[in-house]
Write an enzyme that holds these catalytic residues in place. Structure first.
Site, PDB file in Angstrom:
ATOM      1  N   GLY A   1    -113.959  25.019 178.756  1.00 42.92           N
ATOM      2  CA  GLY A   1    -114.744  25.638 177.506  1.00 42.92           C
ATOM      3  C   GLY A   1    -113.818  26.478 176.823  1.00 42.92           C
TER       4      GLY A   1
ATOM      5  N   CYS B   1    -121.314  55.152 180.499  1.00 40.26           N
ATOM      6  CA  CYS B   1    -121.196  56.605 181.578  1.00 40.26           C
ATOM      7  C   CYS B   1    -120.361  55.694 182.801  1.00 40.26           C
ATOM      8  CB  CYS B   1    -122.577  57.001 182.138  1.00 40.26           C
ATOM      9  SG  CYS B   1    -122.114  58.491 182.735  1.00 40.26           S
TER      10      CYS B   1
ATOM     11  N   TYR C   1    -112.618  41.650 186.065  1.00 40.32           N
ATOM     12  CA  TYR C   1    -111.832  40.574 186.947  1.00 40.32           C
ATOM     13  C   TYR C   1    -110.532  41.355 186.434  1.00 40.32           C
ATOM     14  CZ  TYR C   1    -115.369  36.929 185.922  1.00 40.32           C
ATOM     15  OH  TYR C   1    -116.090  35.602 185.578  1.00 40.32           O
TER      16      TYR C   1
END
Length: 485
Positions: free
Chosen positions: A314, A386, A359
Protein backbone atom coordinates in the site's frame (compact mmCIF):
# COMPACT_ATOMS: atom_id res chain seq x y z
CA UNK A 1 17.67 34.26 12.06
CA UNK A 2 20.15 33.02 14.64
CA UNK A 3 22.60 30.24 13.79
CA UNK A 4 21.25 26.72 14.07
CA UNK A 5 22.35 23.74 16.17
CA UNK A 6 23.27 20.27 14.98
CA UNK A 7 20.38 18.07 13.92
CA UNK A 8 19.78 14.40 14.77
CA UNK A 9 22.56 11.95 13.97
CA UNK A 10 20.92 10.63 10.79
CA UNK A 11 20.31 14.08 9.32
CA UNK A 12 23.13 15.42 7.18
CA UNK A 13 23.53 19.17 6.72
CA UNK A 14 22.85 19.66 3.00
CA UNK A 15 25.21 21.56 0.75
CA UNK A 16 22.11 23.09 -0.82
CA UNK A 17 18.90 23.45 1.19
CA UNK A 18 16.96 23.71 -2.10
CA UNK A 19 18.11 20.33 -3.44
CA UNK A 20 15.64 17.48 -3.94
CA UNK A 21 16.62 13.89 -3.07
CA UNK A 22 15.05 12.22 -6.09
CA UNK A 23 14.30 8.91 -4.33
CA UNK A 24 12.17 10.77 -1.76
CA UNK A 25 9.97 12.83 -4.10
CA UNK A 26 7.55 11.70 -6.83
CA UNK A 27 9.41 10.74 -10.00
CA UNK A 28 10.14 13.66 -12.32
CA UNK A 29 9.55 16.22 -9.56
CA UNK A 30 11.85 19.18 -10.23
CA UNK A 31 12.22 22.93 -10.00
CA UNK A 32 11.43 25.18 -12.93
CA UNK A 33 13.52 28.12 -14.13
CA UNK A 34 12.01 30.32 -11.41
CA UNK A 35 12.82 27.83 -8.65
CA UNK A 36 9.24 26.66 -8.15
CA UNK A 37 8.58 23.00 -7.36
CA UNK A 38 6.88 21.14 -10.22
CA UNK A 39 5.06 17.85 -9.63
CA UNK A 40 3.12 16.01 -12.32
CA UNK A 41 3.82 18.88 -14.67
CA UNK A 42 2.08 21.44 -12.40
CA UNK A 43 3.81 24.08 -10.28
CA UNK A 44 3.23 23.98 -6.55
CA UNK A 45 2.44 27.69 -6.55
CA UNK A 46 -0.36 27.29 -9.09
CA UNK A 47 -1.81 24.42 -7.07
CA UNK A 48 -1.78 26.52 -3.91
CA UNK A 49 -3.34 29.49 -5.69
CA UNK A 50 -6.11 27.38 -7.17
CA UNK A 51 -6.94 24.99 -4.33
CA UNK A 52 -5.49 26.65 -1.24
CA UNK A 53 -3.38 25.10 1.50
CA UNK A 54 -2.99 22.72 3.20
CA UNK A 55 -3.32 20.57 0.10
CA UNK A 56 -2.66 16.90 -0.55
CA UNK A 57 -1.20 16.36 -4.04
CA UNK A 58 -0.82 12.94 -5.67
CA UNK A 59 1.11 12.31 -8.89
CA UNK A 60 -1.13 9.85 -10.75
CA UNK A 61 1.55 8.80 -13.23
CA UNK A 62 3.96 8.04 -10.40
CA UNK A 63 1.38 6.04 -8.42
CA UNK A 64 0.42 4.01 -11.48
CA UNK A 65 4.06 3.34 -12.35
CA UNK A 66 4.83 2.10 -8.85
CA UNK A 67 1.78 -0.17 -8.87
CA UNK A 68 2.80 -1.66 -12.20
CA UNK A 69 6.44 -2.05 -11.16
CA UNK A 70 5.54 -3.86 -7.93
CA UNK A 71 3.08 -6.18 -9.68
CA UNK A 72 5.66 -7.02 -12.33
CA UNK A 73 8.38 -7.60 -9.74
CA UNK A 74 6.33 -10.14 -7.82
CA UNK A 75 4.99 -11.86 -10.91
CA UNK A 76 8.51 -12.32 -12.29
CA UNK A 77 9.90 -13.46 -8.95
CA UNK A 78 7.09 -15.98 -8.56
CA UNK A 79 7.57 -17.25 -12.11
CA UNK A 80 11.26 -17.83 -11.36
CA UNK A 81 10.28 -20.45 -8.77
CA UNK A 82 7.52 -22.01 -10.83
CA UNK A 83 4.40 -20.29 -9.52
CA UNK A 84 2.28 -17.17 -9.92
CA UNK A 85 1.60 -14.08 -7.85
CA UNK A 86 -1.40 -11.93 -6.98
CA UNK A 87 -0.89 -8.37 -5.79
CA UNK A 88 -3.53 -6.43 -3.86
CA UNK A 89 -3.38 -2.71 -3.14
CA UNK A 90 -3.73 -2.16 0.63
CA UNK A 91 -6.50 0.40 0.70
CA UNK A 92 -5.85 1.54 4.26
CA UNK A 93 -2.87 3.55 2.99
CA UNK A 94 -5.16 5.85 1.00
CA UNK A 95 -8.42 4.87 -0.63
CA UNK A 96 -10.58 6.88 -3.01
CA UNK A 97 -12.54 6.11 -6.12
CA UNK A 98 -9.78 7.44 -8.35
CA UNK A 99 -7.06 5.42 -6.63
CA UNK A 100 -9.13 2.23 -6.88
CA UNK A 101 -9.41 2.79 -10.63
CA UNK A 102 -5.68 3.49 -10.96
CA UNK A 103 -4.54 0.33 -9.23
CA UNK A 104 -7.12 -1.97 -10.79
CA UNK A 105 -6.28 -0.66 -14.26
CA UNK A 106 -2.64 -1.53 -13.47
CA UNK A 107 -3.64 -5.12 -12.74
CA UNK A 108 -3.88 -5.14 -8.95
CA UNK A 109 -6.67 -6.30 -6.66
CA UNK A 110 -7.81 -4.26 -3.67
CA UNK A 111 -7.38 -5.11 0.01
CA UNK A 112 -9.99 -3.57 2.34
CA UNK A 113 -10.36 -3.67 6.12
CA UNK A 114 -13.81 -2.23 6.86
CA UNK A 115 -17.27 -2.03 5.40
CA UNK A 116 -16.55 1.56 4.41
CA UNK A 117 -13.45 0.62 2.44
CA UNK A 118 -15.39 -2.22 0.81
CA UNK A 119 -18.09 0.26 -0.19
CA UNK A 120 -15.54 2.58 -1.83
CA UNK A 121 -13.87 -0.27 -3.73
CA UNK A 122 -17.17 -1.60 -5.05
CA UNK A 123 -18.53 1.84 -5.92
CA UNK A 124 -15.35 2.57 -7.89
CA UNK A 125 -15.88 -0.55 -9.98
CA UNK A 126 -13.38 -2.97 -8.47
CA UNK A 127 -14.07 -6.59 -9.43
CA UNK A 128 -15.35 -8.21 -6.19
CA UNK A 129 -13.42 -11.38 -7.01
CA UNK A 130 -10.22 -9.34 -6.76
CA UNK A 131 -11.02 -7.91 -3.31
CA UNK A 132 -9.59 -9.24 -0.06
CA UNK A 133 -11.57 -8.37 3.10
CA UNK A 134 -9.51 -7.95 6.30
CA UNK A 135 -10.34 -6.87 9.84
CA UNK A 136 -9.90 -8.22 13.36
CA UNK A 137 -13.49 -7.40 14.34
CA UNK A 138 -15.64 -7.58 11.23
CA UNK A 139 -19.27 -7.19 12.20
CA UNK A 140 -21.85 -9.76 11.14
CA UNK A 141 -23.28 -7.12 8.82
CA UNK A 142 -19.87 -6.50 7.24
CA UNK A 143 -19.30 -10.22 6.74
CA UNK A 144 -22.72 -10.58 5.14
CA UNK A 145 -21.99 -7.63 2.84
CA UNK A 146 -18.70 -9.17 1.79
CA UNK A 147 -20.30 -12.54 1.08
CA UNK A 148 -23.21 -10.97 -0.80
CA UNK A 149 -20.82 -8.86 -2.89
CA UNK A 150 -18.86 -11.97 -3.86
CA UNK A 151 -15.47 -10.82 -2.54
CA UNK A 152 -12.65 -13.07 -3.61
CA UNK A 153 -11.45 -13.77 -0.08
CA UNK A 154 -12.40 -12.99 3.48
CA UNK A 155 -9.40 -13.12 5.79
CA UNK A 156 -10.41 -14.96 8.97
CA UNK A 157 -8.70 -13.20 11.86
CA UNK A 158 -9.87 -15.23 14.86
CA UNK A 159 -11.38 -18.58 15.72
CA UNK A 160 -14.86 -17.14 16.23
CA UNK A 161 -14.90 -15.75 12.68
CA UNK A 162 -14.79 -19.24 11.20
CA UNK A 163 -18.33 -19.94 12.31
CA UNK A 164 -19.51 -16.41 11.49
CA UNK A 165 -18.27 -16.48 7.91
CA UNK A 166 -19.41 -20.08 7.39
CA UNK A 167 -22.90 -19.23 8.64
CA UNK A 168 -23.16 -16.08 6.50
CA UNK A 169 -22.06 -17.98 3.41
CA UNK A 170 -24.44 -20.88 4.09
CA UNK A 171 -27.40 -18.54 4.55
CA UNK A 172 -26.51 -16.80 1.28
CA UNK A 173 -26.18 -20.11 -0.52
CA UNK A 174 -22.56 -19.40 -1.40
CA UNK A 175 -19.16 -21.02 -0.94
CA UNK A 176 -16.90 -18.27 0.39
CA UNK A 177 -13.16 -18.39 -0.19
CA UNK A 178 -11.18 -17.56 2.94
CA UNK A 179 -7.64 -17.19 4.23
CA UNK A 180 -6.53 -17.67 7.83
CA UNK A 181 -4.37 -14.90 9.30
CA UNK A 182 -1.51 -16.35 11.34
CA UNK A 183 1.10 -14.75 13.58
CA UNK A 184 4.49 -16.14 12.62
CA UNK A 185 6.35 -14.57 15.56
CA UNK A 186 8.40 -12.36 13.21
CA UNK A 187 8.33 -8.59 13.79
CA UNK A 188 10.00 -6.51 11.11
CA UNK A 189 10.74 -2.84 10.47
CA UNK A 190 13.24 -1.16 8.15
CA UNK A 191 16.16 -3.60 7.77
CA UNK A 192 15.82 -5.32 11.14
CA UNK A 193 13.52 -8.06 12.40
CA UNK A 194 12.97 -9.95 15.62
CA UNK A 195 11.81 -13.56 15.66
CA UNK A 196 10.02 -14.74 18.80
CA UNK A 197 7.96 -17.75 19.82
CA UNK A 198 4.72 -15.84 20.32
CA UNK A 199 3.12 -12.55 19.41
CA UNK A 200 1.10 -10.38 21.76
CA UNK A 201 -1.16 -8.46 19.39
CA UNK A 202 -4.78 -8.20 18.32
CA UNK A 203 -4.40 -9.61 14.82
CA UNK A 204 -4.45 -13.24 13.73
CA UNK A 205 -4.11 -16.61 15.44
CA UNK A 206 -1.03 -18.32 16.82
CA UNK A 207 1.13 -20.33 14.46
CA UNK A 208 0.73 -23.37 16.69
CA UNK A 209 -3.00 -23.48 15.93
CA UNK A 210 -2.81 -22.80 12.21
CA UNK A 211 -3.17 -26.42 11.07
CA UNK A 212 -5.97 -27.12 13.54
CA UNK A 213 -7.98 -24.06 12.54
CA UNK A 214 -7.28 -24.66 8.87
CA UNK A 215 -8.92 -28.07 9.22
CA UNK A 216 -11.81 -26.47 11.09
CA UNK A 217 -12.34 -24.19 8.10
CA UNK A 218 -12.28 -27.20 5.77
CA UNK A 219 -14.99 -28.88 7.81
CA UNK A 220 -17.51 -26.29 6.59
CA UNK A 221 -19.07 -26.95 3.20
CA UNK A 222 -19.73 -23.22 2.80
CA UNK A 223 -16.02 -22.30 3.05
CA UNK A 224 -13.17 -22.78 0.58
CA UNK A 225 -9.76 -22.64 2.29
CA UNK A 226 -7.23 -20.76 0.15
CA UNK A 227 -4.30 -20.78 2.58
CA UNK A 228 -2.49 -18.88 5.29
CA UNK A 229 -1.93 -15.14 5.56
CA UNK A 230 0.66 -13.26 7.59
CA UNK A 231 1.67 -9.62 8.02
CA UNK A 232 4.96 -9.04 9.84
CA UNK A 233 5.26 -5.26 10.09
CA UNK A 234 5.66 -2.01 8.22
CA UNK A 235 8.33 0.11 6.58
CA UNK A 236 10.47 -2.97 5.83
CA UNK A 237 13.55 -2.36 3.68
CA UNK A 238 14.63 -5.88 2.65
CA UNK A 239 13.46 -9.50 2.37
CA UNK A 240 15.08 -11.05 5.47
CA UNK A 241 12.04 -10.79 7.76
CA UNK A 242 9.71 -12.05 5.05
CA UNK A 243 12.00 -15.01 4.40
CA UNK A 244 12.06 -15.98 8.08
CA UNK A 245 8.29 -15.64 8.35
CA UNK A 246 7.72 -17.70 5.20
CA UNK A 247 9.90 -20.52 6.47
CA UNK A 248 7.86 -20.65 9.68
CA UNK A 249 4.53 -20.52 7.88
CA UNK A 250 5.49 -23.26 5.45
CA UNK A 251 5.65 -25.82 8.28
CA UNK A 252 1.95 -25.29 9.00
CA UNK A 253 1.20 -24.93 5.28
CA UNK A 254 2.87 -28.29 4.59
CA UNK A 255 0.91 -30.01 7.35
CA UNK A 256 -2.33 -28.77 5.80
CA UNK A 257 -1.15 -29.58 2.26
CA UNK A 258 -0.62 -33.24 3.14
CA UNK A 259 -4.37 -33.53 3.76
CA UNK A 260 -5.63 -31.46 0.83
CA UNK A 261 -4.20 -28.87 -1.58
CA UNK A 262 -3.41 -25.43 -0.19
CA UNK A 263 -3.27 -23.24 -3.29
CA UNK A 264 -1.94 -19.99 -1.87
CA UNK A 265 0.35 -18.30 0.64
CA UNK A 266 -0.26 -14.61 1.37
CA UNK A 267 2.74 -12.85 2.93
CA UNK A 268 1.09 -9.44 3.36
CA UNK A 269 2.79 -6.11 2.79
CA UNK A 270 4.81 -3.58 4.71
CA UNK A 271 7.40 -2.71 2.05
CA UNK A 272 9.19 0.47 3.07
CA UNK A 273 9.76 3.78 1.31
CA UNK A 274 12.22 6.64 1.63
CA UNK A 275 10.86 9.44 3.80
CA UNK A 276 14.27 11.09 4.09
CA UNK A 277 17.56 11.06 2.21
CA UNK A 278 18.91 8.65 4.86
CA UNK A 279 16.34 5.96 3.97
CA UNK A 280 17.53 3.39 1.42
CA UNK A 281 15.03 0.56 0.89
CA UNK A 282 16.21 -2.24 -1.37
CA UNK A 283 14.70 -2.28 -4.88
CA UNK A 284 11.36 -4.08 -4.90
CA UNK A 285 12.69 -6.53 -7.51
CA UNK A 286 15.40 -7.63 -5.09
CA UNK A 287 12.91 -7.99 -2.21
CA UNK A 288 10.45 -9.95 -4.35
CA UNK A 289 13.10 -12.39 -5.57
CA UNK A 290 14.45 -12.90 -2.05
CA UNK A 291 10.98 -13.78 -0.77
CA UNK A 292 10.20 -16.11 -3.67
CA UNK A 293 13.49 -17.98 -3.26
CA UNK A 294 12.92 -18.36 0.49
CA UNK A 295 9.46 -19.83 -0.13
CA UNK A 296 10.85 -22.23 -2.72
CA UNK A 297 13.59 -23.42 -0.33
CA UNK A 298 11.07 -24.04 2.43
CA UNK A 299 8.76 -25.91 0.07
CA UNK A 300 11.61 -28.16 -1.03
CA UNK A 301 12.47 -28.83 2.60
CA UNK A 302 8.87 -29.83 3.36
CA UNK A 303 8.38 -31.62 0.03
CA UNK A 304 5.31 -29.62 -0.99
CA UNK A 305 4.54 -27.72 -4.20
CA UNK A 306 5.28 -24.02 -4.25
CA UNK A 307 1.92 -22.27 -3.71
CA UNK A 308 0.71 -19.21 -5.52
CA UNK A 309 2.03 -16.16 -3.68
CA UNK A 310 0.01 -13.09 -2.71
CA UNK A 311 1.11 -9.69 -1.43
CA UNK A 312 -0.56 -6.50 -0.17
CA UNK A 313 1.56 -3.37 -0.76
CA UNK A 314 0.00 0.00 0.00
CA UNK A 315 2.48 2.59 1.26
CA UNK A 316 5.08 1.59 -1.34
CA UNK A 317 2.62 2.44 -4.13
CA UNK A 318 0.91 5.61 -2.96
CA UNK A 319 3.29 6.99 -0.32
CA UNK A 320 6.09 8.37 -2.52
CA UNK A 321 3.56 9.62 -5.09
CA UNK A 322 2.09 12.15 -2.66
CA UNK A 323 3.21 15.46 -1.21
CA UNK A 324 1.48 18.01 1.03
CA UNK A 325 1.65 21.76 0.49
CA UNK A 326 1.52 24.26 3.36
CA UNK A 327 1.85 28.02 3.75
CA UNK A 328 4.20 29.37 6.40
CA UNK A 329 2.47 31.59 8.96
CA UNK A 330 5.16 32.38 11.54
CA UNK A 331 8.81 31.59 12.20
CA UNK A 332 10.75 31.87 15.43
CA UNK A 333 14.22 30.84 16.62
CA UNK A 334 14.20 28.93 19.91
CA UNK A 335 17.44 28.52 21.89
CA UNK A 336 18.47 24.90 22.49
CA UNK A 337 21.68 23.32 23.67
CA UNK A 338 24.37 24.08 21.11
CA UNK A 339 22.51 26.79 19.24
CA UNK A 340 19.01 27.42 17.94
CA UNK A 341 16.13 25.53 16.45
CA UNK A 342 13.94 27.45 14.02
CA UNK A 343 10.24 26.73 14.48
CA UNK A 344 8.33 27.16 11.25
CA UNK A 345 4.56 27.17 11.75
CA UNK A 346 2.27 26.20 8.89
CA UNK A 347 -1.47 26.27 8.27
CA UNK A 348 -2.00 22.53 8.80
CA UNK A 349 -0.58 20.09 11.31
CA UNK A 350 -1.58 16.94 13.12
CA UNK A 351 -5.07 17.13 11.62
CA UNK A 352 -3.68 16.39 8.16
CA UNK A 353 -0.55 14.44 9.16
CA UNK A 354 -0.86 12.55 12.41
CA UNK A 355 2.05 10.18 11.76
CA UNK A 356 4.75 12.36 13.33
CA UNK A 357 2.84 12.67 16.61
CA UNK A 358 1.57 9.09 16.50
CA UNK A 359 4.71 7.25 15.41
CA UNK A 360 7.58 9.73 15.65
CA UNK A 361 7.77 9.59 11.85
CA UNK A 362 10.42 11.59 10.00
CA UNK A 363 9.77 13.62 6.85
CA UNK A 364 11.54 15.79 4.29
CA UNK A 365 10.51 19.39 3.68
CA UNK A 366 11.53 21.96 1.07
CA UNK A 367 10.49 25.50 0.17
CA UNK A 368 8.30 24.99 -2.90
CA UNK A 369 7.76 28.58 -4.10
CA UNK A 370 11.35 29.71 -4.64
CA UNK A 371 15.02 28.91 -4.17
CA UNK A 372 17.42 30.71 -1.88
CA UNK A 373 21.17 31.12 -1.68
CA UNK A 374 21.01 31.42 2.10
CA UNK A 375 22.81 28.73 4.16
CA UNK A 376 20.81 25.84 5.66
CA UNK A 377 19.07 26.30 9.02
CA UNK A 378 17.82 23.48 11.20
CA UNK A 379 14.04 23.70 11.36
CA UNK A 380 11.09 22.01 13.00
CA UNK A 381 7.90 22.41 10.98
CA UNK A 382 4.92 22.60 13.32
CA UNK A 383 1.19 22.96 12.90
CA UNK A 384 -1.47 25.36 14.13
CA UNK A 385 -3.08 23.06 16.69
CA UNK A 386 -3.24 23.67 20.43
CA UNK A 387 -0.86 20.80 21.16
CA UNK A 388 2.88 20.81 21.85
CA UNK A 389 3.22 17.53 19.95
CA UNK A 390 1.74 19.09 16.81
CA UNK A 391 4.81 18.49 14.64
CA UNK A 392 4.78 17.88 10.89
CA UNK A 393 8.53 17.60 10.26
CA UNK A 394 10.61 17.06 13.38
CA UNK A 395 13.98 17.96 11.85
CA UNK A 396 15.21 19.07 8.47
CA UNK A 397 17.11 21.96 6.90
CA UNK A 398 15.56 24.88 5.02
CA UNK A 399 17.20 28.04 3.72
CA UNK A 400 18.04 30.46 6.52
CA UNK A 401 15.61 33.04 5.16
CA UNK A 402 12.47 30.87 5.25
CA UNK A 403 9.71 33.32 6.11
CA UNK A 404 5.96 33.86 6.48
CA UNK A 405 4.20 33.44 3.15
CA UNK A 406 6.61 30.83 1.82
CA UNK A 407 5.04 27.72 0.35
CA UNK A 408 6.44 24.47 1.79
CA UNK A 409 6.20 20.95 0.37
CA UNK A 410 6.50 17.85 2.54
CA UNK A 411 7.46 14.71 0.62
CA UNK A 412 6.14 11.14 0.81
CA UNK A 413 2.78 11.96 2.37
CA UNK A 414 0.63 9.88 0.03
CA UNK A 415 0.13 7.07 2.54
CA UNK A 416 -1.73 7.30 5.85
CA UNK A 417 -1.90 11.11 6.01
CA UNK A 418 -5.32 11.57 4.42
CA UNK A 419 -6.41 8.22 5.89
CA UNK A 420 -5.64 9.43 9.43
CA UNK A 421 -6.87 13.00 8.88
CA UNK A 422 -9.14 14.43 11.56
CA UNK A 423 -10.94 17.58 12.68
CA UNK A 424 -8.93 18.36 15.81
CA UNK A 425 -9.58 21.98 16.88
CA UNK A 426 -12.40 21.97 14.31
CA UNK A 427 -10.00 22.28 11.39
CA UNK A 428 -11.55 21.10 8.11
CA UNK A 429 -9.76 18.29 6.30
CA UNK A 430 -7.95 19.40 3.10
CA UNK A 431 -8.82 18.27 -0.41
CA UNK A 432 -6.79 15.76 -2.41
CA UNK A 433 -5.72 16.80 -5.90
CA UNK A 434 -4.33 14.46 -8.54
CA UNK A 435 -1.83 15.81 -11.06
CA UNK A 436 -0.95 14.24 -14.38
CA UNK A 437 0.71 15.64 -17.49
CA UNK A 438 0.21 19.23 -16.40
CA UNK A 439 -3.46 18.83 -15.43
CA UNK A 440 -4.79 18.98 -11.86
CA UNK A 441 -8.15 17.72 -10.65
CA UNK A 442 -9.84 17.20 -7.28
CA UNK A 443 -10.24 13.52 -6.40
CA UNK A 444 -11.38 14.07 -2.79
CA UNK A 445 -13.23 17.25 -1.92
CA UNK A 446 -12.00 19.24 1.06
CA UNK A 447 -14.20 20.16 3.98
CA UNK A 448 -15.40 23.62 4.98
CA UNK A 449 -16.37 25.06 8.33
CA UNK A 450 -19.96 24.85 7.10
CA UNK A 451 -19.53 21.08 6.81
CA UNK A 452 -18.41 20.92 10.43
CA UNK A 453 -21.32 23.07 11.61
CA UNK A 454 -23.82 21.00 9.64
CA UNK A 455 -22.84 17.88 11.56
CA UNK A 456 -23.34 19.54 14.95
CA UNK A 457 -26.91 18.66 15.93
CA UNK A 458 -26.76 21.13 18.81
CA UNK A 459 -26.60 23.98 16.32
CA UNK A 460 -29.61 22.94 14.25
CA UNK A 461 -31.99 25.44 15.82
CA UNK A 462 -29.52 28.29 15.47
CA UNK A 463 -27.72 27.90 12.16
CA UNK A 464 -29.08 24.66 10.70
CA UNK A 465 -30.60 26.17 7.60
CA UNK A 466 -27.76 28.59 6.96
CA UNK A 467 -25.08 25.95 7.55
CA UNK A 468 -26.91 23.49 5.31
CA UNK A 469 -27.20 26.08 2.54
CA UNK A 470 -23.52 26.97 2.82
CA UNK A 471 -22.54 23.31 2.80
CA UNK A 472 -24.62 22.61 -0.31
CA UNK A 473 -23.12 25.62 -2.06
CA UNK A 474 -19.61 24.49 -1.07
CA UNK A 475 -20.16 20.96 -2.37
CA UNK A 476 -21.62 22.27 -5.62
CA UNK A 477 -18.67 24.62 -6.06
CA UNK A 478 -16.12 21.87 -5.41
CA UNK A 479 -17.91 19.51 -7.78
CA UNK A 480 -17.92 22.12 -10.51
CA UNK A 481 -14.23 22.85 -9.93
CA UNK A 482 -13.32 19.17 -10.08
CA UNK A 483 -15.33 18.68 -13.25
CA UNK A 484 -13.55 21.53 -15.05
CA UNK A 485 -10.07 20.66 -13.78
Amino acid sequence: MASSAAGPAWLRVPDDANALAQHVWPARTHRDADGRLVVGGVTATSLAERFGTPLYVVDETDARARAARIRTAFERAAASVGTGATVYYAGKAFLSGAVVRWVTEEGLGVDVATGGELAVALAAGADPVRIGFHGNNKSIAEIERGVAAGVGAIIIDSEVEIERVADAAARAGRVQRVRLRVNSGVHASTHEFLATAHEDQKFGVSLERAAELGERIRSHASLDFLGLHCHIGSQIFDSAGFAESAERLLAAHAELARVAPVPELNLGGGFGIAYTSADEPAPIEEIALGIAEAVARACRAHDVPVPRLAFEPGRSIIGPAGITLYTVGTTKPVPIEGGWRHYVSVDGGMSDNLRTALYGADYTVRVASRVSEEPPALVRVVGKHCESGDIVVDADYLPHDVAPGDLLAVAATGAYCWSLANNYNHVPRPPVVAVRDGVARVIVRGETEADLLARDAGLDAVVGGEASDRMSASVASDSEEGATA
